[in-house]
Design a protein around this motif. Structure first.
Motif, PDB file in Angstrom:
ATOM      1  N   ASP A  52       0.886  -1.166  -0.003  1.00  0.00           N
ATOM      2  CA  ASP A  52      -0.060   0.006   0.063  1.00  0.00           C
ATOM      3  C   ASP A  52       0.971   1.269   0.177  1.00  0.00           C
ATOM      4  O   ASP A  52       0.376   2.285  -0.605  1.00  0.00           O
ATOM      5  CB  ASP A  52      -0.990  -0.001   1.047  1.00  0.00           C
ATOM      6  N   LEU A  53       1.974   1.385   0.940  1.00  0.00           N
ATOM      7  CA  LEU A  53       2.906   2.214   0.895  1.00  0.00           C
ATOM      8  C   LEU A  53       3.508   2.364  -0.669  1.00  0.00           C
ATOM      9  O   LEU A  53       3.229   3.696  -1.234  1.00  0.00           O
ATOM     10  CB  LEU A  53       4.115   2.131   1.761  1.00  0.00           C
ATOM     11  N   GLU A  54       3.799   1.639  -1.289  1.00  0.00           N
ATOM     12  CA  GLU A  54       4.506   1.736  -2.728  1.00  0.00           C
ATOM     13  C   GLU A  54       3.401   2.252  -3.635  1.00  0.00           C
ATOM     14  O   GLU A  54       3.816   3.109  -4.449  1.00  0.00           O
ATOM     15  CB  GLU A  54       4.950   0.389  -3.148  1.00  0.00           C
ATOM     16  N   GLU A  55       2.248   1.828  -3.396  1.00  0.00           N
ATOM     17  CA  GLU A  55       1.138   2.429  -4.512  1.00  0.00           C
ATOM     18  C   GLU A  55       0.902   3.752  -4.340  1.00  0.00           C
ATOM     19  O   GLU A  55       0.594   4.530  -5.256  1.00  0.00           O
ATOM     20  CB  GLU A  55       0.086   1.541  -4.127  1.00  0.00           C
ATOM     21  N   ALA A  56       0.843   4.101  -3.044  1.00  0.00           N
ATOM     22  CA  ALA A  56       0.680   5.426  -2.580  1.00  0.00           C
ATOM     23  C   ALA A  56       1.795   6.683  -2.859  1.00  0.00           C
ATOM     24  O   ALA A  56       1.456   7.609  -3.485  1.00  0.00           O
ATOM     25  CB  ALA A  56       0.335   5.605  -1.210  1.00  0.00           C
ATOM     26  N   VAL A  57       3.001   6.157  -2.795  1.00  0.00           N
ATOM     27  CA  VAL A  57       4.043   7.036  -2.765  1.00  0.00           C
ATOM     28  C   VAL A  57       4.509   7.125  -4.295  1.00  0.00           C
ATOM     29  O   VAL A  57       5.293   8.091  -4.490  1.00  0.00           O
ATOM     30  CB  VAL A  57       5.293   6.726  -1.786  1.00  0.00           C
ATOM     31  N   THR A  58       4.511   6.027  -5.010  1.00  0.00           N
ATOM     32  CA  THR A  58       5.008   6.037  -6.524  1.00  0.00           C
ATOM     33  C   THR A  58       4.548   7.244  -7.455  1.00  0.00           C
ATOM     34  O   THR A  58       5.409   7.866  -7.944  1.00  0.00           O
ATOM     35  CB  THR A  58       4.641   4.749  -7.081  1.00  0.00           C
ATOM     36  N   PRO A  59       3.431   7.924  -7.199  1.00  0.00           N
ATOM     37  CA  PRO A  59       3.228   8.870  -8.278  1.00  0.00           C
ATOM     38  C   PRO A  59       3.930  10.059  -7.716  1.00  0.00           C
ATOM     39  O   PRO A  59       4.072  10.826  -8.605  1.00  0.00           O
ATOM     40  CB  PRO A  59       1.503   9.028  -7.917  1.00  0.00           C
ATOM     41  N   TYR A  60       4.265  10.236  -6.535  1.00  0.00           N
ATOM     42  CA  TYR A  60       4.933  11.398  -5.892  1.00  0.00           C
ATOM     43  C   TYR A  60       6.538  11.098  -6.112  1.00  0.00           C
ATOM     44  O   TYR A  60       6.904  12.329  -6.422  1.00  0.00           O
ATOM     45  CB  TYR A  60       4.763  11.369  -4.472  1.00  0.00           C
ATOM     46  N   LEU A  61       6.993  10.074  -6.401  1.00  0.00           N
ATOM     47  CA  LEU A  61       8.582   9.915  -6.280  1.00  0.00           C
ATOM     48  C   LEU A  61       8.960   9.440  -7.615  1.00  0.00           C
ATOM     49  O   LEU A  61      10.115   9.690  -7.882  1.00  0.00           O
ATOM     50  CB  LEU A  61       8.965   8.714  -5.225  1.00  0.00           C
ATOM     51  N   HIS A  87      -0.857   7.988   6.744  1.00  0.00           N
ATOM     52  CA  HIS A  87      -1.309   6.713   7.486  1.00  0.00           C
ATOM     53  C   HIS A  87      -0.159   6.319   8.589  1.00  0.00           C
ATOM     54  O   HIS A  87       0.568   5.395   8.430  1.00  0.00           O
ATOM     55  CB  HIS A  87      -1.489   5.537   6.473  1.00  0.00           C
ATOM     56  N   LEU A  88      -0.038   7.104   9.346  1.00  0.00           N
ATOM     57  CA  LEU A  88       0.991   7.126  10.332  1.00  0.00           C
ATOM     58  C   LEU A  88       0.817   6.050  11.615  1.00  0.00           C
ATOM     59  O   LEU A  88       1.591   5.701  12.218  1.00  0.00           O
ATOM     60  CB  LEU A  88       1.481   8.468  10.940  1.00  0.00           C
ATOM     61  N   THR A  89      -0.521   5.745  11.725  1.00  0.00           N
ATOM     62  CA  THR A  89      -0.916   4.980  12.963  1.00  0.00           C
ATOM     63  C   THR A  89      -1.487   3.630  12.584  1.00  0.00           C
ATOM     64  O   THR A  89      -1.663   2.863  13.603  1.00  0.00           O
ATOM     65  CB  THR A  89      -1.522   5.915  13.983  1.00  0.00           C
ATOM     66  N   ASP A  90      -2.211   3.673  11.373  1.00  0.00           N
ATOM     67  CA  ASP A  90      -3.266   2.550  11.467  1.00  0.00           C
ATOM     68  C   ASP A  90      -2.597   1.409  10.404  1.00  0.00           C
ATOM     69  O   ASP A  90      -3.233   0.620  10.027  1.00  0.00           O
ATOM     70  CB  ASP A  90      -4.341   3.094  10.511  1.00  0.00           C
ATOM     71  N   ARG A  91      -1.230   1.417  10.284  1.00  0.00           N
ATOM     72  CA  ARG A  91      -0.761   0.219   9.491  1.00  0.00           C
ATOM     73  C   ARG A  91       0.737  -0.022  10.072  1.00  0.00           C
ATOM     74  O   ARG A  91       1.314   0.748  10.781  1.00  0.00           O
ATOM     75  CB  ARG A  91      -0.712   0.520   8.143  1.00  0.00           C
ATOM     76  N   ASP A  92       1.289  -0.968   9.725  1.00  0.00           N
ATOM     77  CA  ASP A  92       2.748  -1.529   9.957  1.00  0.00           C
ATOM     78  C   ASP A  92       3.381  -0.485   9.359  1.00  0.00           C
ATOM     79  O   ASP A  92       4.535   0.261  10.078  1.00  0.00           O
ATOM     80  CB  ASP A  92       3.100  -2.734   9.799  1.00  0.00           C
ATOM     81  N   ALA A  93       3.477  -0.383   8.054  1.00  0.00           N
ATOM     82  CA  ALA A  93       4.303   0.494   7.117  1.00  0.00           C
ATOM     83  C   ALA A  93       3.707   1.684   7.153  1.00  0.00           C
ATOM     84  O   ALA A  93       3.408   2.215   6.195  1.00  0.00           O
ATOM     85  CB  ALA A  93       4.490  -0.078   5.877  1.00  0.00           C
ATOM     86  N   GLY A  94       3.830   2.490   8.409  1.00  0.00           N
ATOM     87  CA  GLY A  94       3.263   3.937   8.507  1.00  0.00           C
ATOM     88  C   GLY A  94       3.884   4.873   8.079  1.00  0.00           C
ATOM     89  O   GLY A  94       5.178   4.958   7.750  1.00  0.00           O
ATOM     90  N   PHE A  95       3.142   5.784   7.246  1.00  0.00           N
ATOM     91  CA  PHE A  95       3.969   6.987   6.169  1.00  0.00           C
ATOM     92  C   PHE A  95       2.886   7.969   6.114  1.00  0.00           C
ATOM     93  O   PHE A  95       1.847   7.953   6.323  1.00  0.00           O
ATOM     94  CB  PHE A  95       3.981   6.189   5.100  1.00  0.00           C
ATOM     95  N   ARG A  96       3.690   9.204   5.756  1.00  0.00           N
ATOM     96  CA  ARG A  96       2.969  10.336   5.438  1.00  0.00           C
ATOM     97  C   ARG A  96       3.739  11.087   4.202  1.00  0.00           C
ATOM     98  O   ARG A  96       4.875  11.007   4.212  1.00  0.00           O
ATOM     99  CB  ARG A  96       3.151  11.240   6.354  1.00  0.00           C
ATOM    100  N   LEU A 125       8.256  12.911   2.463  1.00  0.00           N
ATOM    101  CA  LEU A 125       8.033  11.562   2.895  1.00  0.00           C
ATOM    102  C   LEU A 125       8.739  11.072   4.219  1.00  0.00           C
ATOM    103  O   LEU A 125       9.504  11.346   4.716  1.00  0.00           O
ATOM    104  CB  LEU A 125       8.492  10.653   1.968  1.00  0.00           C
ATOM    105  N   HIS A 126       7.612  10.482   5.329  1.00  0.00           N
ATOM    106  CA  HIS A 126       8.144   9.895   6.340  1.00  0.00           C
ATOM    107  C   HIS A 126       7.426   8.675   6.430  1.00  0.00           C
ATOM    108  O   HIS A 126       6.449   8.476   5.814  1.00  0.00           O
ATOM    109  CB  HIS A 126       7.428  10.855   7.555  1.00  0.00           C
TER     110      HIS A 126
END
Length: 420
Positions: free
Chosen positions: A155-164, A254-263, A301-302
């Motif tokens: 999910d992290l990869e799917e979300a951040v790829t358009p930004y990175l 999604h900093l708190t609701d998953r293992d690979a938390g990110f913003r 990205l955090h």
């Protein structure tokens, strides 16, 4: 320790032993760094076959190496003979990984090639270096040593790829890298990074980063009202520019609701808005990847638990926190520029690193002050301000994961006692 974690009031810092106790540090390594995806390095740091870096998280040491087939692998830096450290350099390039103790030699895929001992016969295929999981996301390399790593990194990869993706980090060039040993617990390093309440202590950074970062309209103090208004205008202009280029800019958190938390988000910079410089001007004359514009602010990205990143049109900065002991943390900062950027012509290393060299040194002082205070018998946990929401998010993520880990540890202990 579990009681201390469970009893933390919301929006309050941790009890002192959770920052200072060596036993708690060992639990952190076991419960966080041995179970989660961790940022380790970048593809740009190991571009060619045989290139490797070593990374350490407490007692955990890994070799991140690119094999002859171009595949990146993570190998435990532990010889299968008697456990000696195999690679002792921080980075390098080699055709073989050789342990200096008894010369056991491994291929870059971890297979044992050579174990010289006259008269000995044994199945070498059973003694390859142990492997860890590896994931490269837009050139950022993450590792996990758990047998079953968290799956929500997808999910992290799917979300951040358009930004990175536009930065093409994998094809970038390392301009320089600086290690800084902070005299504080790794959680204090991460807490310090997650807020700008202290940014009045960063005069160099304040030239380009709006002093109102992390504030909301109802929390802006009167003395920052003009900065707030200017930041709103800059953000509106950036959003219009991003929409024109088809680039995402909205916050995904999604900093708190998953293992690979990110913003992740894209935010405007002050002054000319191009880069982290005193004037806001670009620090390299070459655009990264296929980015269309120098005035694209910063992509921030955090990722829980140990990394943060800044993507500018002219360079990318990666930050990794590697826990060393209960009161020491290594912070590694890496500056990446376009592959065809030439030092001394397109960029100057001192200018490129100026803002963050000073900012990192200031942060190290703040972290040391916090560690010293928390180690005092006079310390009592204090409240997080509203501008410290991301600190609260990090500590909430940490306490939830450590509580779950210690619960499982205690359940296994109780089960073992019952069977005995």
């Amino acid at each position: 320790m579990l009681d201390l974690l469970r009893s933390r009031p919301p929006r309050t810092s941790l009890q002192a032993p959770l920052y200072t106790d060596p036993d708690m540090f060992a639990l952190d390594i076991d419960g966080i760094f041995a179970t989660q995806w961790l940022f380790a390095t970048t593809d740009a740091e190991i571009p060619d076959p045989g290139d490797y870096v070593t990374v350490e998280f407490g007692t955990l040491s890994l070799i991140i190496v690119r094999g002859d087939d171009g595949t990146v692998r993570a190998l435990h830096n532990v010889c299968r003979h008697r456990g000696a450290r195999v690679m002792t350099d921080r980075r390098g390039s080699t055709a073989r990984l050789t342990c200096a103790y008894h010369s056991w030699t491994y291929n870059t895929d971890g297979t044992l090639l050579h174990a010289s001992s006259p008269g000995e016969t044994f199945d070498r295929t059973c003694f390859s270096l142990r492997t860890a999981h590896v994931r490269s996301i837009c050139g950022l390399i993450f590792v996990c040593i758990a047998a079953d790593p968290p799956t929500d990194i997808d999910d992290l990869e799917e979300a951040v790829t358009p930004y990175l993706a536009g930065f093409d980090i994998a094809s970038a060039k390392v301009a320089t890298q600086i290690d800084l040993l902070e005299e504080g617990n790794w959680k204090l390093t991460m807490e310090n990074n997650r807020e700008c309440y202290h940014c009045g202590g960063h005069p160099e950074l304040a030239c380009s980063l709006f002093a109102t970062w992390g504030l909301t309209a109802d929390t802006v103090p009167p003395e920052l009202a003009a900065d707030w208004d200017r930041s709103l205008l800059a953000d509106a202009a950036l959003q219009e520019r991003c929409d024109r280029h088809g680039l995402p800019w909205k916050i995904i958190e999604h900093l708190t609701d998953r293992d690979a938390g990110f913003r992740i988000s894209r935010e405007a910079l002050d002054k000319t808005g191009e880069s982290f410089s005193v004037t806001g001007d670009r620090l390299s004359q070459k655009l990264l990847g296929d980015l269309p514009d120098f005035r694209l602010g910063r992509t921030s990205l955090h990722v829980q638990p140990n990394a943060w990143f800044h993507g500018l049109s002219d360079h990318v900065i990666t930050f990794a926190a590697y826990p060393v002991s209960a009161d020491r943390t290594l912070v590694r900062t890496t500056w990446l520029v376009a592959e065809d950027a030439v030092a001394g012509e397109d960029y100057d290393v001192d200018e490129l690193t100026y803002v963050w060299r000073h900012t990192n040194a200031q942060d190290a002082d703040f972290v040391q002050l916090a560690q010293q205070g928390i180690s005092s018998p006079g310390y009592v946990p204090g409240p997080y301000m509203r501008s410290e929401d991301q600190v609260e998010a990090f500590i909430s993520w940490y306490t939830a994961h450590m509580s779950s880990h210690l619960d499982g540890h205690l359940d296994g202990h109780r089960e073992g006692r019952a069977q005995a």
